[in-house]
Design an enzyme around this catalytic site. Structure first.
Site, PDB file in Angstrom:
ATOM      1  N   SER A   1      17.484 -12.564  80.547  1.00 49.65           N
ATOM      2  CA  SER A   1      17.476 -12.548  79.162  1.00 49.65           C
ATOM      3  C   SER A   1      17.156 -14.110  78.553  1.00 49.65           C
ATOM      4  O   SER A   1      15.725 -14.236  78.800  1.00 49.65           O
ATOM      5  CB  SER A   1      18.884 -12.622  78.605  1.00 49.65           C
ATOM      6  OG  SER A   1      18.834 -12.275  77.156  1.00 49.65           O
TER       7      SER A   1
ATOM      8  N   ASP B   1      17.188  -1.199  76.977  1.00 49.62           N
ATOM      9  CA  ASP B   1      17.374  -2.431  76.453  1.00 49.62           C
ATOM     10  C   ASP B   1      17.366  -2.681  74.981  1.00 49.62           C
ATOM     11  O   ASP B   1      16.187  -2.431  74.674  1.00 49.62           O
ATOM     12  CB  ASP B   1      16.904  -3.560  77.418  1.00 49.62           C
ATOM     13  CG  ASP B   1      17.447  -4.682  77.125  1.00 49.62           C
ATOM     14  OD1 ASP B   1      18.079  -5.260  76.133  1.00 49.62           O
ATOM     15  OD2 ASP B   1      17.550  -5.611  78.065  1.00 49.62           O
TER      16      ASP B   1
ATOM     17  N   HIS C   1      20.943  -3.998  78.593  1.00 53.90           N
ATOM     18  CA  HIS C   1      20.988  -5.437  78.847  1.00 53.90           C
ATOM     19  C   HIS C   1      22.019  -6.019  79.951  1.00 53.90           C
ATOM     20  O   HIS C   1      22.979  -6.555  79.664  1.00 53.90           O
ATOM     21  CB  HIS C   1      21.127  -6.189  77.496  1.00 53.90           C
ATOM     22  CG  HIS C   1      20.588  -7.630  77.490  1.00 53.90           C
ATOM     23  ND1 HIS C   1      18.990  -7.630  77.676  1.00 53.90           N
ATOM     24  CD2 HIS C   1      21.108  -8.716  77.255  1.00 53.90           C
ATOM     25  CE1 HIS C   1      19.037  -9.070  77.474  1.00 53.90           C
ATOM     26  NE2 HIS C   1      20.044  -9.675  77.185  1.00 53.90           N
TER      27      HIS C   1
END
Length: 432
Positions: free
Chosen positions: A298, A383, A412
């Site tokens: 991320s 995501d 995610h």
């Protein structure tokens, strides 16, 4: 057996210390959605059909009311409908996209007074997705100057042993070093094998948020120096309440801080801090002086790319669903990367020429263009935090050796298999 134990250790480390990367909890009622093509990939103008089933205990539920919406990811839907699934299944005509991108179908089912949701995202020629941002003429000059100025600041490394975290094989320390200007500190946890010798190093760069860190002791026990850093200039061994208060207070919305000034934008200290972390590793007497890999997911995936691009001492990177990619996508009618600076909800205060220009100096697309080392990348099509459109915009400009491991249905979060492959990749580069 040794390799298997190593893989399990690193998977356990990330599942414990990064909740956003763990697989989401199972739902009582499951809304299963998937494109009918097994690889989820289509050509522009090719029609997509989404198969839907609503199950409990893996058995289809009859007469369930659902509503669904279909449209380009992160954009307003172009098709919505309410239907009743008499047999618990249906097929939705999702239409198509005329150009490269992603088309998402989201289904919400109502059962016994509660709503359950699921989604699937079809890819349209993802390898053809191009970025919407552009690289400023002085992009590289800007960062080389910033690095040169930061390098003049003494590291002033301060190390404190954490006996309660040490093991028979590893010493664990809290470390803080001076970052990009006098008085600005970078904190982290470094784990160093106790046995005499020289070791390779793994730099862990963090996902978004404000939190403490424990350190990657498990990997260090395999003969690798590990350094896990925070980015906010606060110690990483404080009580959780401190980080909760910072998240809700002084650091709430930090990705927007000083976006109107490329020299003062919040991420300048962050990006330079990653390079300073590499400086610290190279000053460790136990480091072998050569083999170092950077890893994160991320925001950390973004920082992995940034670190490898800015610092030619890095030998390779691992990036899971990188953030901060193609930030201007929303200004061109498609998804942009986290933190969604120019999405509809942020447009009222970020849509200025200065902020748009600043974003280009921090967009991962422009760092990806400068990568020269091998990288392992992994993400899924579902995501909603780091949209795949934005990630492909960065991935597609990389000319360095690259490996993409797709787990299409993931959002995610990651499966253990993704970490197994990532860890294998890192170990080979570290010659372990």
């Amino acid at each position: 057996m040794k390799k298997y134990t190593s893989i399990l250790s690193v998977i356990l480390f990330f599942f414990i210390h990064s909740n956003s990367w763990a697989q989401p909890a199972e739902s009582f009622v499951k809304v299963n959605v998937a494109p009918e093509k097994t690889d989820w990939v289509y050509k522009p103008n090719e029609k997509v059909k989404f198969a839907v089933s609503i199950t409990k205990n893996d058995i289809e539920l009859p007469n369930v009311a659902v509503r669904y919406e279909v449209g380009p990811e992160m954009m307003p839907p172009v098709k919505t409908e309410n239907v009743v699934l008499k047999n618990g299944t249906t097929v939705i005509d999702g239409g198509t996209l005329k150009e490269a991108g992603f088309l998402r179908c989201r289904v919400v089912a109502s059962y016994e007074g509660k709503e359950y949701s699921g989604l699937a995202t079809a890819a349209f020629s993802p390898d053809a997705i191009q970025s919407t941002t552009n690289e400023p003429e002085d992009f590289w000059t800007f960062w080389q100057k910033a690095k040169a100025e930061a390098s003049k600041i003494p590291l002033d490394a301060r190390v404190r042993l954490l006996p309660e975290r040490c093991t028979e094989k590893v010493n664990v320390y809290e470390v803080n070093i001076q970052n990009y200007k006098p008085g600005t500190r970078l904190f982290g946890i470094v784990c160093v094998p106790k046995a005499p010798g020289k070791y390779p190093a793994l730099l862990h760069v963090p996902g978004a948020g404000v939190r403490g860190y424990y350190g990657d002791v498990n990997t260090a026990e395999k003969g690798v120096i590990t350094l896990q850093i925070g980015i906010h200039g606060v110690p990483v061994t404080l009580d959780a309440s401190v980080y909760n208060n910072l998240s809700a207070g002084a650091l709430d919305g930090y990705p927007n801080y000083n976006l109107d000034d490329k020299d003062r934008y919040y991420y300048k200290r962050v990006y330079l801090g990653c390079v300073r972390a590499v400086d610290f590793i190279f000053n460790l007497p136990e480091f072998d002086g050569n083999n170092i890999v950077v890893m994160g997911g991320s925001q950390g995936g973004a920082l992995s790319i940034v670190t490898a691009a800015l610092d030619n001492r890095i030998k390779g990177l691992v990036a899971f669903y990188p953030a901060l990619c193609d930030l201007t996508g929303y200004l061109h009618g498609r998804a942009g990367g986290w933190p969604h600076l120019f999405s509809a909800s942020n447009l009222s205060f970020n849509n200025t020429s200065q902020k748009i220009e600043t974003s280009k100096y921090y967009d991962i697309v422009n760092f990806a263009r400068h990568l020269n080392v091998p990288g392992f990348y992994s993400w899924g099509y579902n995501d909603v935090t780091c949209p795949p459109t934005s990630m492909y915009a960065a991935y597609n400009v990389i000319t360095a050796p690259k490996t993409l491991f797709l787990a299409e249905e993931t959002g995610h979060w990651t499966y253990p298999e993704q970490w197994e492959k990532a860890y294998d990749f890192a170990l080979k580069l570290l010659k372990k």
